[in-house]
Motif scaffolding. Sequence first.
Motif, PDB file in Angstrom:
ATOM      1  N   UNK A   1      11.680   5.726  -2.243  1.00  0.00           N
ATOM      2  CA  UNK A   1      12.806   4.861  -3.549  1.00  0.00           C
ATOM      3  C   UNK A   1      12.629   3.411  -2.892  1.00  0.00           C
ATOM      4  N   UNK A   2      12.939   3.562  -1.772  1.00  0.00           N
ATOM      5  CA  UNK A   2      12.853   2.294  -1.522  1.00  0.00           C
ATOM      6  C   UNK A   2      11.123   1.590  -0.785  1.00  0.00           C
ATOM      7  N   UNK A   3      10.604   2.219  -0.539  1.00  0.00           N
ATOM      8  CA  UNK A   3       9.059   2.208  -0.522  1.00  0.00           C
ATOM      9  C   UNK A   3       8.704   1.993  -2.135  1.00  0.00           C
ATOM     10  N   UNK A   4       8.666   2.610  -3.006  1.00  0.00           N
ATOM     11  CA  UNK A   4       8.506   2.361  -4.336  1.00  0.00           C
ATOM     12  C   UNK A   4       8.916   1.485  -5.009  1.00  0.00           C
ATOM     13  N   UNK A   5      10.269   0.594  -4.963  1.00  0.00           N
ATOM     14  CA  UNK A   5      10.319  -0.127  -5.019  1.00  0.00           C
ATOM     15  C   UNK A   5      10.403  -1.761  -4.948  1.00  0.00           C
ATOM     16  N   UNK A   6       9.770  -1.153  -3.207  1.00  0.00           N
ATOM     17  CA  UNK A   6       9.336  -2.396  -2.688  1.00  0.00           C
ATOM     18  C   UNK A   6       7.735  -2.645  -3.252  1.00  0.00           C
ATOM     19  N   UNK A   7       7.104  -1.511  -3.350  1.00  0.00           N
ATOM     20  CA  UNK A   7       5.341  -0.957  -3.857  1.00  0.00           C
ATOM     21  C   UNK A   7       5.486  -1.959  -5.493  1.00  0.00           C
ATOM     22  N   UNK A   8       7.267  -1.565  -6.340  1.00  0.00           N
ATOM     23  CA  UNK A   8       6.552  -1.719  -7.872  1.00  0.00           C
ATOM     24  C   UNK A   8       6.148  -3.525  -7.217  1.00  0.00           C
ATOM     25  N   UNK A   9       7.514  -4.643  -6.905  1.00  0.00           N
ATOM     26  CA  UNK A   9       7.742  -5.853  -6.821  1.00  0.00           C
ATOM     27  C   UNK A   9       6.373  -6.222  -6.188  1.00  0.00           C
TER      28      UNK A   9
END
Length: 736
Positions: free
Chosen positions: A125-133
């Motif tokens: 989840x953390x990696x996806x949040x950073x990736x989307x941003x």
Amino acid sequence: MPGQQLIQREAVSELTIAADDRDTVVVFATVVASVLAALYYISRIGFDNPASPVVETLGLSLFLSASPRLSARLLTRADNDAEATWWRSQPFLTLAAITLVALAGVLAVRLGINLILLFSLAGIASALIVLVRWLRLGTVTGNVARLACPAGFGVWVAGVAWSSRHKSPVFWEALVYNGNVHHDPFYFVSIGNMMQTYGVPSTGIDGIPYTPYHYGAAWLFAQLAGMVHTDLLSFFNLGFPVIAIPLLFGSVLLIAVEWKHRVRATGGQPAIPFRSDWLAWAVFLVATIGVVPSIGLDALGVWIRHVVISESYVTGLPCFLLALATAGIFWQQRRNARAPGNAIFLYAFLPLAIVVLGFLKISTMVLFLGVVIVVTLLTGQWRTPRITVSMLLLLVLSAVTYRFVSVPGQNQGIVPFAYVRSSVLGGWWPFFLLLHFLWSWLYVGGRLREAGVRNLGELSDGIGSHRLLDVAIVAFIALAGLLPGELIDIHGGSAFYFSDMQRWTALPLVMACVSQWVRVLPRSDRKPENTSLLQRIRVGHVWAVVVLLPLVAAFAINAIQFPASAASVNLSLRRALYRQAGLTPEQSPPMLTDARVLDAGLRRSNSYQLLATLKGLRELPPATRTKSVLFIPQSVTRFWHIFPEAERCTFVPFVGPAVSGLALLDGMPPSDCPISNQYSLPVYQKRRGPQSESDTEPSALCVKAKAKGFARIVVIEQGANNAIGVHTISCGVRGD
């Protein structure tokens, strides 16, 4: 100008660029880890290949890369990470995440409380949040191009890590088929297994005597293997590449970003976003993949690939860099000498860092301690009582830790220029000094030019005023790292792990500065007088192409050869197993992924029954395992000849503890085997003569087992037709 369009189009502020740069680091590590996990799974198609350990391992890797970024943002309540104190900085929070994961591993192994699902989901989840941003600040085409770089780098890393005999997605199958694997992993895994089973760092060849070694990485991976429900030998080939390697390179990039935004000023020029700083990325790729053929670097003693092969080095190096960055942030932002946060740093963080680094890799502890002392002396902080006490505490802890982890056999005595004489071909040692220390040379030279230093007096003044303290640190790490190998004969070229640390200290600093250095170089504004084709082609450009072409070709060869070699090794093993299963090359399909055929080939291997039996011992209940010891008589030739090379007989015993997780009893090699003085083998007594029948009697075995604290003996036997069997001897100890 690279990145200028992004700045103008988005009106990106310096603060936003800093935040995006930190996100770029996370995205890079995320992509590399994902590629490694995917390639591992693909490489094992057709063999026993559960997806859950791969996904869980990837989740842990992403947790270590991405959660510190989000935590730093939450703690600072903004994107102004450059103003965060040391305990709210991303480097420190990454170290905290490593500690948290290690403690979670202890809970899983010792108490059966496994939080792997929580950590994996949090990491993904953390990696996806950073990736989307991160994706929102770029165009689709630009994002695809930028994601291709870490993806390709991940393929190269996989090739380097898995093309040697040290590690491979099919390491177990290669061992079963013909034993054509390196013996180093068994030594490492044996120590981890003995700590896991008995709580004692030992190789477990004959009981569990304490084995001096920097076994921190072995302990850490043993905990993580327990979290993802797999054995340590398998996790060594999966978890090490997927977790440790992205963490290392992510740490290198993070140091570059921290240096760029916390310390350096842009001189009034717009900052180049790290995602678009192609010159910095070119420096990174040249330093890692290389523009000199790898065979040439090996001949010069510049072992550029070892950074993704040595498990202890790859685990210790990012911790060293992150601890160094945390210390730098503390020094830069220190205010009141009596602030509570200062005391925590001086009396908790620094001592803990010294001890942990020592157990991970001695070189990281020694050089970190040296840097702290040098900075303390150069800045005059030694006059502050609290800091003086902290330094004395660090010296004591370093000495104590060194006694626990130092391997006496590694020190072969004082031999001037030992490393260059033993590891550098012929008279090429001057080029070792040039190439191995290239990034330190570049950084020191670039900074001195930038500061306008023209003589030693100005250099001394710059260091004394702290303007060039970074130059002093890089120079110290380079010199201090060089000296051990040139003064002491350290077995196996391990001196390299001292001298190589300067590369990973200087590289991120060069990456942070190189674009700014290039932007201030003088440029010619002269334009051609006419527009003919020949006059539009500048002689300098032709010269650059001629010079760069062989370097680009060597880079391409380095980038391709290792992934190609890893794929070739995998396919060769599959073909061999197909042949062993009874299929001719004409009958073998191109993909070679039929699970039934591969399994049939494995089962026909000479070592299959033996190794399967040893591996099955891992299923014993923990309470039974802790009081059990494994005995493999010398008559079990399938075990004692498991390696095809006769000269490797000295390393065979490590296979027992590494595969079974149990210590051996009377497990030293045959008396006619030349015993190495390395790998902690001097801890045990060399066998004086052949093993007699009386030595294998239950009564004799029980006497030895009881003396070593064991109540139960698991005996491997080799019967008719070389069939492998197992039976148990109870030694009658109360509670058995």
